[in-house]
Design a protein around this motif. Structure first.
Motif, PDB file in Angstrom:
ATOM      1  N   THR A 113       0.834  -1.206   0.000  1.00 27.17           N
ATOM      2  CA  THR A 113       0.000   0.000   0.000  1.00 27.17           C
ATOM      3  C   THR A 113       0.865   1.252   0.000  1.00 27.17           C
ATOM      4  O   THR A 113       0.651   2.180  -0.775  1.00 27.17           O
ATOM      5  N   ARG A 114       1.866   1.257   0.871  1.00 30.84           N
ATOM      6  CA  ARG A 114       2.707   2.447   0.996  1.00 30.84           C
ATOM      7  C   ARG A 114       3.545   2.697  -0.256  1.00 30.84           C
ATOM      8  O   ARG A 114       3.669   3.823  -0.719  1.00 30.84           O
ATOM      9  N   VAL A 115       4.139   1.621  -0.797  1.00 23.20           N
ATOM     10  CA  VAL A 115       5.003   1.772  -1.975  1.00 23.20           C
ATOM     11  C   VAL A 115       4.161   2.196  -3.181  1.00 23.20           C
ATOM     12  O   VAL A 115       4.550   3.092  -3.937  1.00 23.20           O
ATOM     13  N   ASP A 116       2.982   1.577  -3.344  1.00 18.78           N
ATOM     14  CA  ASP A 116       2.118   1.943  -4.475  1.00 18.78           C
ATOM     15  C   ASP A 116       1.703   3.412  -4.398  1.00 18.78           C
ATOM     16  O   ASP A 116       1.679   4.117  -5.402  1.00 18.78           O
ATOM     17  N   GLU A 117       1.380   3.868  -3.198  1.00 15.08           N
ATOM     18  CA  GLU A 117       0.961   5.258  -3.011  1.00 15.08           C
ATOM     19  C   GLU A 117       2.118   6.218  -3.328  1.00 15.08           C
ATOM     20  O   GLU A 117       1.953   7.208  -4.041  1.00 15.08           O
ATOM     21  N   ALA A 118       3.317   5.891  -2.825  1.00 16.22           N
ATOM     22  CA  ALA A 118       4.485   6.746  -3.097  1.00 16.22           C
ATOM     23  C   ALA A 118       4.794   6.755  -4.596  1.00 16.22           C
ATOM     24  O   ALA A 118       5.090   7.805  -5.173  1.00 16.22           O
ATOM     25  N   ALA A 119       4.690   5.586  -5.225  1.00 14.98           N
ATOM     26  CA  ALA A 119       4.970   5.491  -6.662  1.00 14.98           C
ATOM     27  C   ALA A 119       3.977   6.333  -7.469  1.00 14.98           C
ATOM     28  O   ALA A 119       4.346   6.970  -8.452  1.00 14.98           O
ATOM     29  N   ARG A 120       2.734   6.344  -7.018  1.00 14.92           N
ATOM     30  CA  ARG A 120       1.710   7.126  -7.704  1.00 14.92           C
ATOM     31  C   ARG A 120       2.045   8.621  -7.613  1.00 14.92           C
ATOM     32  O   ARG A 120       2.062   9.334  -8.609  1.00 14.92           O
ATOM     33  N   VAL A 121       2.350   9.063  -6.401  1.00 12.91           N
ATOM     34  CA  VAL A 121       2.675  10.472  -6.182  1.00 12.91           C
ATOM     35  C   VAL A 121       3.908  10.875  -7.002  1.00 12.91           C
ATOM     36  O   VAL A 121       3.983  11.967  -7.548  1.00 12.91           O
ATOM     37  N   LEU A 122       4.872   9.981  -7.090  1.00 10.03           N
ATOM     38  CA  LEU A 122       6.141  10.287  -7.770  1.00 10.03           C
ATOM     39  C   LEU A 122       6.128   9.898  -9.253  1.00 10.03           C
ATOM     40  O   LEU A 122       7.144  10.019  -9.924  1.00 10.03           O
ATOM     41  N   GLU A 123       4.973   9.424  -9.732  1.00 10.89           N
ATOM     42  CA  GLU A 123       4.844   8.979 -11.121  1.00 10.89           C
ATOM     43  C   GLU A 123       5.878   7.919 -11.484  1.00 10.89           C
ATOM     44  O   GLU A 123       6.535   7.980 -12.515  1.00 10.89           O
ATOM     45  N   LEU A 124       6.019   6.954 -10.597  1.00  4.17           N
ATOM     46  CA  LEU A 124       6.960   5.855 -10.822  1.00  4.17           C
ATOM     47  C   LEU A 124       6.235   4.517 -11.039  1.00  4.17           C
ATOM     48  O   LEU A 124       6.886   3.488 -11.199  1.00  4.17           O
ATOM     49  N   THR A 125       4.905   4.549 -11.048  1.00  4.52           N
ATOM     50  CA  THR A 125       4.153   3.297 -11.129  1.00  4.52           C
ATOM     51  C   THR A 125       4.590   2.393 -12.295  1.00  4.52           C
ATOM     52  O   THR A 125       4.801   1.202 -12.085  1.00  4.52           O
ATOM     53  N   PRO A 126       4.794   2.943 -13.504  1.00  3.30           N
ATOM     54  CA  PRO A 126       5.193   2.044 -14.605  1.00  3.30           C
ATOM     55  C   PRO A 126       6.611   1.499 -14.447  1.00  3.30           C
ATOM     56  O   PRO A 126       7.006   0.612 -15.200  1.00  3.30           O
ATOM     57  N   MET A 127       7.378   2.014 -13.504  1.00  2.00           N
ATOM     58  CA  MET A 127       8.792   1.622 -13.381  1.00  2.00           C
ATOM     59  C   MET A 127       9.059   0.707 -12.198  1.00  2.00           C
ATOM     60  O   MET A 127      10.213   0.375 -11.917  1.00  2.00           O
ATOM     61  N   ARG A 147      11.821   6.255  -1.136  1.00  2.00           N
ATOM     62  CA  ARG A 147      12.268   5.520   0.061  1.00  2.00           C
ATOM     63  C   ARG A 147      12.050   6.320   1.333  1.00  2.00           C
ATOM     64  O   ARG A 147      11.817   5.749   2.402  1.00  2.00           O
ATOM     65  N   ALA A 148      12.146   7.649   1.215  1.00  2.00           N
ATOM     66  CA  ALA A 148      11.880   8.484   2.390  1.00  2.00           C
ATOM     67  C   ALA A 148      10.373   8.582   2.645  1.00  2.00           C
ATOM     68  O   ALA A 148       9.921   8.464   3.779  1.00  2.00           O
ATOM     69  N   ILE A 149       9.599   8.757   1.568  1.00  4.50           N
ATOM     70  CA  ILE A 149       8.144   8.948   1.708  1.00  4.50           C
ATOM     71  C   ILE A 149       7.461   7.740   2.354  1.00  4.50           C
ATOM     72  O   ILE A 149       6.592   7.893   3.215  1.00  4.50           O
ATOM     73  N   VAL A 150       7.866   6.516   1.962  1.00  6.45           N
ATOM     74  CA  VAL A 150       7.187   5.324   2.489  1.00  6.45           C
ATOM     75  C   VAL A 150       7.348   5.176   4.001  1.00  6.45           C
ATOM     76  O   VAL A 150       6.567   4.476   4.644  1.00  6.45           O
TER      77      VAL A 150
END
Ligand code: ADP
Ligand code: ADP
Length: 226
Positions: A113-127, A147-150
């Motif tokens: 949940t945390r990593v997916d949310e951070a990836a969404r905010v940082l536009e890293l989901t496809p990566m 890594r800091a956000i999570v």
């Protein structure tokens, strides 16, 4: 969220060098504070004391109403984004962001949940499944922020996070950090020697020189002075 208050903070290194000579700074809840000044003025020393990576030899560091001078780095509710973001090369982006949480024994569902949310905010989901070498410099820097956000800290500490990027990317990332700050609204302390970067990012600008605060306030008020 949390305030960060430095009260007459001092640092004398073993050997006697006085790197910080009584600094007072008050960063309010959700504010973005930038420490700026020439190389050697003590910015990094001050940030490392807030992080707990350097002992405090005088004064008090208060995070969210708690004096943290004697508190371990891991228990300070902070997360730091470093200049050399040293991602694990053999791990995917997802695992790079999950690593610290796994070490703390967090449940895999909560980690996801945390990593997916951070990836969404940082536009890293496809990566998320890529390795760091398959990313651009800016994307790697975003993973380091992920890594800091999570960790969901009360305070972010940034140690010249953009200094290894080329000029164009630095400007783009500066804008991204500003957007991220508006979105997350986490109290932040950001160290840079770049005045323009400081101007763009700061709610409160702390201009340091020779281990002391030279000026503190709103960036426009400081730089518009004749
Ligand atoms: P800045 O981040 O503004 O470049 P630093 O906080 O790294 O400045 O350093 C402030 C001063 O403290 C410098 O004069 C530096 O040489 C000195 N210094 C930094 N680390 C140490 C240390 N471990 N021992 C002794 N002096 C140090
Ligand atoms: P662990 O989860 O075993 O503590 P980590 O590699 O995540 O392993 O971190 C090592 C130490 O550094 C821990 O004390 C952790 O709380 C701290 N730490 C890790 N990443 C950060 C970060 N981005 N900011 C601040 N502290 C961190």
């Amino acid at each position: 969220m949390a305030n960060v208050t430095l009260r007459n903070v001092r640092k004398t290194y073993p050997g006697g060098f006085e790197a910080i000579k009584g600094v007072n700074v008050d960063v309010g809840d959700g504010q973005f504070c930038v420490l700026v000044g020439p190389s050697g003025c003590g910015k990094s020393t001050l940030l490392r004391m807030v992080a707990g990576l350097e002992t405090v030899t005088g004064g008090e560091i208060d995070i969210g109403g708690r004096i943290v001078n004697q508190i371990e780095p891991a228990d300070r509710d902070i997360a730091m984004v470093f200049q050399n973001y040293a991602l694990y090369p053999h791990m995917s982006v997802f695992n790079n962001m999950a690593y610290g949480l796994r070490n703390r024994g967090m449940k895999e569902a909560e980690i996801k949940t945390r990593v997916d949310e951070a990836a969404r905010v940082l536009e890293l989901t496809p990566m998320l499944e890529r390795k760091p070498r398959q990313l651009s410099g800016g994307q790697r820097q975003r993973v380091a922020m992920g890594r800091a956000i999570v960790r969901q800290p009360k305070v972010f500490l940034f140690d010249e996070p953009l200094s290894n990027l080329d000029a164009k990317l630095r400007i783009a990332m500066r804008v991204e950090i500003r957007k991220l700050q508006r979105r997350l609204n986490t109290t932040s302390i950001y160290v840079t020697h770049d005045q323009l970067e400081a101007m763009t990012l700061a709610d409160i600008l702390v201009v340091m020189n020779g281990g002391q605060v030279e000026q503190v306030g709103n960036p426009l008020a400081i730089y518009e002075k004749p």
